[in-house]
Design a protein around this motif. Structure first.
Motif, mmCIF file in Angstrom:
data_model
loop_
_atom_site.group_PDB
_atom_site.id
_atom_site.type_symbol
_atom_site.label_atom_id
_atom_site.label_comp_id
_atom_site.label_asym_id
_atom_site.label_seq_id
_atom_site.Cartn_x
_atom_site.Cartn_y
_atom_site.Cartn_z
ATOM 1 N N UNK A 52 64.115 23.453 56.962
ATOM 2 C CA UNK A 52 64.701 23.114 55.659
ATOM 3 C C UNK A 52 66.158 22.680 55.848
ATOM 4 N N UNK A 53 66.599 21.706 55.068
ATOM 5 C CA UNK A 53 67.937 21.141 55.289
ATOM 6 C C UNK A 53 69.000 21.751 54.385
ATOM 7 N N UNK A 54 68.682 22.866 53.750
ATOM 8 C CA UNK A 54 69.683 23.651 53.031
ATOM 9 C C UNK A 54 69.563 25.091 53.513
ATOM 10 N N UNK A 55 70.662 25.824 53.455
ATOM 11 C CA UNK A 55 70.622 27.234 53.864
ATOM 12 C C UNK A 55 70.418 28.115 52.623
ATOM 13 N N UNK A 56 71.334 28.052 51.676
ATOM 14 C CA UNK A 56 71.177 28.865 50.464
ATOM 15 C C UNK A 56 69.931 28.442 49.692
ATOM 16 N N UNK A 57 69.552 27.171 49.822
ATOM 17 C CA UNK A 57 68.384 26.672 49.119
ATOM 18 C C UNK A 57 67.142 26.599 49.990
ATOM 19 N N UNK B 101 63.907 31.077 53.694
ATOM 20 C CA UNK B 101 64.680 32.316 53.541
ATOM 21 C C UNK B 101 64.223 33.092 52.306
ATOM 22 N N UNK B 102 63.953 32.373 51.234
ATOM 23 C CA UNK B 102 63.710 33.045 49.955
ATOM 24 C C UNK B 102 62.274 33.535 49.763
ATOM 25 N N UNK C 85 66.589 41.664 51.983
ATOM 26 C CA UNK C 85 67.870 41.033 51.638
ATOM 27 C C UNK C 85 68.017 39.667 52.276
ATOM 28 N N UNK C 86 68.376 38.685 51.462
ATOM 29 C CA UNK C 86 68.899 37.435 52.001
ATOM 30 C C UNK C 86 70.263 37.155 51.376
ATOM 31 N N UNK C 87 70.337 37.203 50.047
ATOM 32 C CA UNK C 87 71.609 37.037 49.332
ATOM 33 C C UNK C 87 71.506 37.915 48.099
ATOM 34 N N UNK C 88 72.618 38.472 47.660
ATOM 35 C CA UNK C 88 72.579 39.442 46.559
ATOM 36 C C UNK C 88 72.141 38.782 45.249
#
Lengths: 390, 390
Positions: free
Chosen positions: A226-231, A235-236, A250-253
């Motif tokens: 995937x070419x986004x980290x937060x997106x 991860x999600x 946990x990945x991001x709060x």
């Protein structure tokens, strides 16, 4: 009626007005984002999202992530299409253009089909494009907030399935989810990206999306990460699955307060049949549109079948400026939105009629909005043209 | 003391406990995200961010965007470094590894220098790396929430300026902003990415960042466009500048409720000298660390000068499991966090002491946390080792 302090009725096409219980949920005391109470709340919320989309596909995946509705475009562009692959964007206004811009940012080859202002691209044109080359995804704005144009997802998806069965059909449902009919499984959609602050009735700050099992399979077959980290859906996805299974991870709060508010809003929505909710929004929309036409004003979405039930965008009469009428409306305790789509931004205003404003007659928002509109237009010197009968 | 319902004291290293007025701001009635009232609130909030960072550089730029703290890594990785450029990541735990992962996602060539568990990379090693090749940016975690290790930003930045003056120094300040000394201009930092839900005391849901005029110039000299859409500083900079100048504009809908809560939190913070706030956090931290040592337990951050004031991460005694002690603490109405950094996750717990829990003696959170820790350890069968004097 409401425990909120007196304030102008916010009748923009989002953020909308919020229910008292939803706003109270925003003040929830602090709690662990991985504790059992919040795991249950978030887990239930994700299951509610499935119901909101009328989906029973266990392989479909809901995502609720801190961010604006716009983040949904990144989720699609950075995960469901790879650099160099083709994306077909059906545009009915500002938000179609934005989705195309986002897809290009992540390297997709974008072809955009624009509807005429106030209309939508027609099936034969879309079918021709799909026959011309292979598209990894097709995106469509269900309701474009800048024009009030509604797309016909059911016919569109049926046609795509016939002509280009592998193409993913992805919907921008920011301004439709919660007020327009949307049968995810039945229509064969592959993804809807949305947000809380419009017809769902939750304060802004959450990107809400739902992808089919098929879309998740396409995601799994990516050749590049995937070419986004937060997106990143990579991860999600485990985080969302863990919450739905009440397991801490946990990945991001996340924002427990916003999730509580969303949970409250969805609990209210799902307490009644969805069909009833859609029908009520349609009735309110019809009433507003009739009143606008009665005033001699032109609705941006020209054909009745292209008119969204979430909002009414209409042209101001000759000689009435946005900068004149919006303050006069606000003096009467009503807030509408000005234009957004560059081609018509200076000429139209937008009356949002979603959520509690459409559904709670005690608030009297719709009648108050229409009365204020008539009065403000008169104050601006506008007289409605005489009709044949008058 | 507090108008919040009785609940366990949340003494994790974030989310923290929140002030009543901050939580009440979360329930703010709906308002236009481009109306004059909210323009003033958001504009003031951005100006407050400058003060929080003790910056008077008019070219520096604050950003407040809906999202988790993690989004800050994307802002840096997609805007301040281009694919193929070198990034030097100083890691003191889980969050250094995450920042490196994010930078790689957007194509940076990442070199990571890891501190030993409980310590930080030392200046000579960093200096040698900087002398070895040219790095576009260096990133450092001010306080790594997984280990409680504090980095010395002042000495680090002074060394970087000497050895590699063009390298941007970017700080992950998620767990430090609001409780650790941070003099942005004076130390010559180029960027800090943070979030609201730790020492700032605002519920989760906002990515808060601040970049120097120099960093924004480096951004402006990019040869390629930003590689994120939702995280594009090019999209967000005019929006932030417009809010600070009270001009309406739109890229993605902000969360008025979260911004109100942040505004309330920052107003409280800035009503007192920042130095006093940092000092109080240091005193509370010293007290907790002394009590932990008094119990015969070992703090993860080994050297006193490497110990953060935001939290205390410490190893559990032999024979006491995290799954044993956390429920016993919760029975006593205290919530600590388990481990996060994979090397020590099963062996340590983390006691957060930020914001109202550190500053409001009426809440009695710190003493209650320490008493509960002693009692829970005893319940787990732990007896502190006899010291020479006993």
């Amino acid at each position: 009626m409401s425990s909120q302090p007196e304030h102008p009725a916010l009748l923009m096409p989002g953020p909308t007005e919020f229910d008292d219980a939803v706003l109270q949920s925003m003040s929830h005391h602090s709690e662990s984002h991985i504790g059992p109470d919040f795991l249950a709340t978030f887990g239930e919320t994700l299951t509610q999202i499935r119901k909101l989309f009328q989906s029973t596909d266990p392989a479909a995946q809901p995502f609720v992530i801190s961010g604006s509705g716009t983040l949904g475009w990144d989720l699609v562009s950075a995960n469901l299409v790879e650099a160099g692959e083709n994306a077909l964007v059906l545009s009915t206004g500002y938000f179609g253009e934005g989705f195309a811009d986002c897809l290009s940012t992540y390297g997709a080859n974008v072809t955009r089909i624009d509807g005429p202002i106030g209309g939508r691209p027609q099936l034969p044109e879309i079918e021709a494009a799909l026959s011309d080359k292979k598209y990894k995804i097709l995106t469509v704005t269900h309701v474009d907030t800048s024009t009030g144009v509604l797309s016909d997802l059911k016919s569109l998806t049926a046609m795509v399935r016939k002509v280009s069965p592998e193409t993913l059909v992805i919907v921008d449902g920011v301004c439709s989810v919660g007020c327009e009919e949307l049968a995810f499984d039945e229509w064969g959609l592959d993804g809807v990206v949305s947000a809380g602050q419009k017809a769902i009735g939750c304060p802004p700050g959450l990107s809400i999306s739902f992808f089919s099992g098929r879309a998740m399979q396409v995601f799994d077959s990516r050749k590049t990460p995937p070419s986004s980290y937060f997106g990143s859906l990579k991860k999600w996805r485990p985080i969302m699955q863990n919450y739905e299974n009440r397991k801490p991870s946990y990945f991001a709060t996340p924002s427990p307060q916003l999730i509580h508010a969303l949970h409250t809003a969805l609990t209210q929505i799902l307490a009644r049949p969805l069909a009833e909710r859609f029908q009520k929004h349609a009735e309110v929309s019809d009433k507003v549109k009739e009143a606008v036409r009665e005033l001699g004003l032109e609705i941006v979405a020209t054909k009745p079948e292209d008119q969204a039930h979430a909002l009414t965008a209409f042209y101001l009469p000759e000689g009435v400026a946005i900068s004149d009428i919006l303050p006069k409306l606000e003096n009467r305790k009503v807030i509408f939105a000005g234009g957004l789509h560059k081609a018509i931004a200076s000429k139209c205003i937008r009356f949002g009629h979603m959520g509690v404003s459409a559904l709670d007659p005690n608030r009297n928002h719709i009648d108050h909005g229409l009365q204020s509109l008539r009065a403000a237009l008169a104050e601006c010197g506008y007289q409605k043209p005489r009709t044949r009968d008058s």
